[in-house]
Design a protein around this motif. Structure first.
Motif, PDB file in Angstrom:
ATOM      1  N   PHE A 122       0.913  -1.293   0.122  1.00 23.28           N
ATOM      2  CA  PHE A 122      -0.151  -0.073  -0.060  1.00 23.28           C
ATOM      3  C   PHE A 122       0.761   1.186  -0.136  1.00 23.28           C
ATOM      4  O   PHE A 122       0.455   2.396  -0.579  1.00 23.28           O
ATOM      5  CB  PHE A 122      -0.831  -0.041   1.076  1.00 23.28           C
ATOM      6  N   LYS A 123       1.701   1.315   0.757  1.00 26.24           N
ATOM      7  CA  LYS A 123       2.973   2.526   0.738  1.00 26.24           C
ATOM      8  C   LYS A 123       3.386   2.760  -0.536  1.00 26.24           C
ATOM      9  O   LYS A 123       3.194   4.055  -1.035  1.00 26.24           O
ATOM     10  CB  LYS A 123       4.316   1.870   1.298  1.00 26.24           C
ATOM     11  N   ASP A 124       3.420   1.835  -1.717  1.00 24.92           N
ATOM     12  CA  ASP A 124       3.788   2.252  -3.317  1.00 24.92           C
ATOM     13  C   ASP A 124       2.689   2.906  -3.900  1.00 24.92           C
ATOM     14  O   ASP A 124       2.671   3.846  -4.432  1.00 24.92           O
ATOM     15  CB  ASP A 124       4.061   1.036  -3.772  1.00 24.92           C
ATOM     16  N   VAL A 125       1.413   2.486  -3.578  1.00 27.18           N
ATOM     17  CA  VAL A 125       0.323   2.886  -4.029  1.00 27.18           C
ATOM     18  C   VAL A 125       0.116   4.427  -3.569  1.00 27.18           C
ATOM     19  O   VAL A 125      -0.312   5.411  -4.313  1.00 27.18           O
ATOM     20  CB  VAL A 125      -1.034   2.145  -3.550  1.00 27.18           C
ATOM     21  N   ARG A 126       0.129   4.497  -2.071  1.00 22.67           N
ATOM     22  CA  ARG A 126       0.126   5.740  -1.646  1.00 22.67           C
ATOM     23  C   ARG A 126       0.999   6.866  -2.227  1.00 22.67           C
ATOM     24  O   ARG A 126       0.712   7.794  -2.423  1.00 22.67           O
ATOM     25  CB  ARG A 126       0.115   5.599  -0.223  1.00 22.67           C
ATOM     26  N   ASP A 127       2.212   6.437  -2.465  1.00 19.38           N
ATOM     27  CA  ASP A 127       3.038   7.308  -2.846  1.00 19.38           C
ATOM     28  C   ASP A 127       2.929   7.798  -4.313  1.00 19.38           C
ATOM     29  O   ASP A 127       3.089   8.735  -4.780  1.00 19.38           O
ATOM     30  CB  ASP A 127       4.535   6.558  -3.103  1.00 19.38           C
ATOM     31  N   MET A 128       2.347   6.825  -5.067  1.00 14.92           N
ATOM     32  CA  MET A 128       1.998   7.011  -6.519  1.00 14.92           C
ATOM     33  C   MET A 128       0.766   7.889  -6.576  1.00 14.92           C
ATOM     34  O   MET A 128       0.715   9.072  -7.398  1.00 14.92           O
ATOM     35  CB  MET A 128       1.453   5.897  -7.131  1.00 14.92           C
ATOM     36  N   LEU A 129      -0.142   7.941  -5.423  1.00 12.59           N
ATOM     37  CA  LEU A 129      -1.465   8.846  -5.536  1.00 12.59           C
ATOM     38  C   LEU A 129      -0.922  10.271  -5.080  1.00 12.59           C
ATOM     39  O   LEU A 129      -1.057  11.256  -5.517  1.00 12.59           O
ATOM     40  CB  LEU A 129      -2.312   8.209  -4.371  1.00 12.59           C
ATOM     41  N   ARG A 130       0.107  10.263  -4.112  1.00 17.18           N
ATOM     42  CA  ARG A 130       0.609  11.169  -3.599  1.00 17.18           C
ATOM     43  C   ARG A 130       1.390  12.284  -4.617  1.00 17.18           C
ATOM     44  O   ARG A 130       1.128  13.312  -5.001  1.00 17.18           O
ATOM     45  CB  ARG A 130       1.543  11.309  -2.601  1.00 17.18           C
ATOM     46  N   ASN A 131       1.978  11.716  -5.507  1.00 13.43           N
ATOM     47  CA  ASN A 131       2.668  12.092  -6.789  1.00 13.43           C
ATOM     48  C   ASN A 131       1.916  12.720  -7.661  1.00 13.43           C
ATOM     49  O   ASN A 131       1.816  13.850  -7.961  1.00 13.43           O
ATOM     50  CB  ASN A 131       3.632  11.281  -7.347  1.00 13.43           C
ATOM     51  N   MET A 132       0.638  11.960  -8.062  1.00  8.82           N
ATOM     52  CA  MET A 132      -0.390  12.208  -8.818  1.00  8.82           C
ATOM     53  C   MET A 132      -1.254  13.657  -8.282  1.00  8.82           C
ATOM     54  O   MET A 132      -1.043  14.576  -9.003  1.00  8.82           O
ATOM     55  CB  MET A 132      -1.445  11.285  -9.052  1.00  8.82           C
ATOM     56  N   LEU A 133      -1.560  13.756  -7.024  1.00  9.58           N
ATOM     57  CA  LEU A 133      -2.196  15.011  -6.591  1.00  9.58           C
ATOM     58  C   LEU A 133      -1.130  16.099  -6.161  1.00  9.58           C
ATOM     59  O   LEU A 133      -1.798  17.042  -6.438  1.00  9.58           O
ATOM     60  CB  LEU A 133      -2.599  14.491  -4.871  1.00  9.58           C
ATOM     61  N   GLU A 134       0.037  15.820  -5.937  1.00  4.72           N
ATOM     62  CA  GLU A 134       0.843  16.964  -5.824  1.00  4.72           C
ATOM     63  C   GLU A 134       1.132  17.630  -7.246  1.00  4.72           C
ATOM     64  O   GLU A 134       1.941  18.714  -7.197  1.00  4.72           O
ATOM     65  CB  GLU A 134       2.259  16.468  -5.241  1.00  4.72           C
ATOM     66  N   THR A 135       1.311  17.151  -8.324  1.00  2.00           N
ATOM     67  CA  THR A 135       1.447  17.349  -9.605  1.00  2.00           C
ATOM     68  C   THR A 135       0.256  17.602 -10.688  1.00  2.00           C
ATOM     69  O   THR A 135       0.629  18.323 -11.669  1.00  2.00           O
ATOM     70  CB  THR A 135       2.431  16.689 -10.395  1.00  2.00           C
ATOM     71  N   THR A 136      -0.759  17.307 -10.198  1.00  2.00           N
ATOM     72  CA  THR A 136      -1.904  17.688 -11.028  1.00  2.00           C
ATOM     73  C   THR A 136      -2.835  19.094 -10.547  1.00  2.00           C
ATOM     74  O   THR A 136      -3.144  19.250  -9.317  1.00  2.00           O
ATOM     75  CB  THR A 136      -2.939  16.777 -10.893  1.00  2.00           C
ATOM     76  N   THR A 137      -2.769  20.200 -11.490  1.00  7.37           N
ATOM     77  CA  THR A 137      -3.406  21.171 -11.154  1.00  7.37           C
ATOM     78  C   THR A 137      -5.186  21.374 -11.509  1.00  7.37           C
ATOM     79  O   THR A 137      -5.707  20.698 -12.320  1.00  7.37           O
ATOM     80  CB  THR A 137      -2.761  22.656 -11.785  1.00  7.37           C
ATOM     81  N   LEU A 138      -5.685  22.364 -10.830  1.00 10.33           N
ATOM     82  CA  LEU A 138      -7.223  22.639 -11.316  1.00 10.33           C
ATOM     83  C   LEU A 138      -7.065  23.097 -12.680  1.00 10.33           C
ATOM     84  O   LEU A 138      -8.133  22.513 -13.503  1.00 10.33           O
ATOM     85  CB  LEU A 138      -7.673  23.846 -10.376  1.00 10.33           C
ATOM     86  N   LEU A 139      -6.260  23.840 -12.981  1.00 12.14           N
ATOM     87  CA  LEU A 139      -6.101  24.412 -14.530  1.00 12.14           C
ATOM     88  C   LEU A 139      -6.127  23.063 -15.594  1.00 12.14           C
ATOM     89  O   LEU A 139      -6.885  23.136 -16.543  1.00 12.14           O
ATOM     90  CB  LEU A 139      -5.086  25.258 -14.935  1.00 12.14           C
ATOM     91  N   GLU A 140      -5.266  22.261 -15.178  1.00 11.04           N
ATOM     92  CA  GLU A 140      -5.113  21.035 -16.268  1.00 11.04           C
ATOM     93  C   GLU A 140      -6.393  20.285 -16.077  1.00 11.04           C
ATOM     94  O   GLU A 140      -6.867  19.905 -17.338  1.00 11.04           O
ATOM     95  CB  GLU A 140      -3.966  20.000 -15.451  1.00 11.04           C
ATOM     96  N   LEU A 141      -7.109  19.927 -15.097  1.00 15.06           N
ATOM     97  CA  LEU A 141      -8.346  19.230 -14.931  1.00 15.06           C
ATOM     98  C   LEU A 141      -9.333  19.825 -15.793  1.00 15.06           C
ATOM     99  O   LEU A 141     -10.413  19.498 -16.503  1.00 15.06           O
ATOM    100  CB  LEU A 141      -8.519  18.927 -13.640  1.00 15.06           C
ATOM    101  N   SER A 142      -9.485  21.288 -15.585  1.00 15.35           N
ATOM    102  CA  SER A 142     -10.730  22.128 -16.089  1.00 15.35           C
ATOM    103  C   SER A 142     -10.424  22.228 -17.745  1.00 15.35           C
ATOM    104  O   SER A 142     -11.484  22.433 -18.354  1.00 15.35           O
ATOM    105  CB  SER A 142     -10.731  23.394 -15.465  1.00 15.35           C
ATOM    106  N   LYS A 143      -9.488  22.211 -18.087  1.00 17.51           N
ATOM    107  CA  LYS A 143      -9.034  22.374 -19.393  1.00 17.51           C
ATOM    108  C   LYS A 143      -9.834  21.139 -20.201  1.00 17.51           C
ATOM    109  O   LYS A 143     -10.214  21.021 -21.409  1.00 17.51           O
ATOM    110  CB  LYS A 143      -7.484  22.604 -19.888  1.00 17.51           C
ATOM    111  N   GLY A 144      -9.309  19.804 -19.710  1.00 20.43           N
ATOM    112  CA  GLY A 144      -9.985  18.538 -20.121  1.00 20.43           C
ATOM    113  C   GLY A 144     -11.494  18.700 -20.245  1.00 20.43           C
ATOM    114  O   GLY A 144     -12.017  18.201 -21.140  1.00 20.43           O
TER     115      GLY A 144
END
Length: 144
Positions: A112-134
């Motif tokens: 689970f530590k690996d999954v949590r680390d991947m999730l943290r990376n995605m959440l820390e690098t994804t912006t509202l701007l990026e998601l709203s453009k999609g």
């Protein structure tokens, strides 16, 4: 993984950001309808996010919610998750155990530590701007 409040917060912010890109303010009723969420609950969530400077609220005729371009660009999903749910998603045990850690791991700790680390990376690098453009470009959707 996220609380219902956090899911609604992320959905609402993406919708508001998409509308803001078109220079439109959106009202609470429209936001709740578009994200398929209860209006009163959505209002409380947005009030919290407004206190944290993520969304701006204008009252009265022509009012509504808006997110400034620089805020969209700077706001990472991790910040939203921390405001609404705290750090549990980044530090919590997969089985919900209080004392799970590297010295006293649960049966799922290492995987689970690996999954949590991947999730943290995605959440820390994804912006509202990026998601709203999609959403704006019709590549993604919010309503079921």
């Amino acid at each position: 993984m996220f609380s219902k409040a956090c899911e609604y917060a992320i959905r609402a912010l993406i919708f508001i950001a998409e509308s803001s890109l078109s220079n439109n303010r959106v009202g609470l009723k429209m936001i709740a309808e578009q994200i398929d969420a209860p209006m009163a609950f959505t209002g409380k969530i947005l009030q919290n996010l407004s206190r944290h400077g993520i969304v701006d609220s204008v009252k009265g005729v022509g009012g509504g919610y808006i997110i400034l371009p620089q805020t969209m660009e700077q706001t990472k999903l991790a910040e939203i998750v921390r405001i609404i749910d705290g750090d549990a998603v980044f530090t919590g045990c997969a089985l919900g155990l209080r004392e799970c850690n590297a010295l006293k791991p649960c049966p799922m700790h290492e995987k689970f530590k690996d999954v949590r680390d991947m999730l943290r990376n995605m959440l820390e690098t994804t912006t509202l701007l990026e998601l709203s453009k999609g959403l704006l470009e019709g590549e993604t959707f919010l309503k079921r």
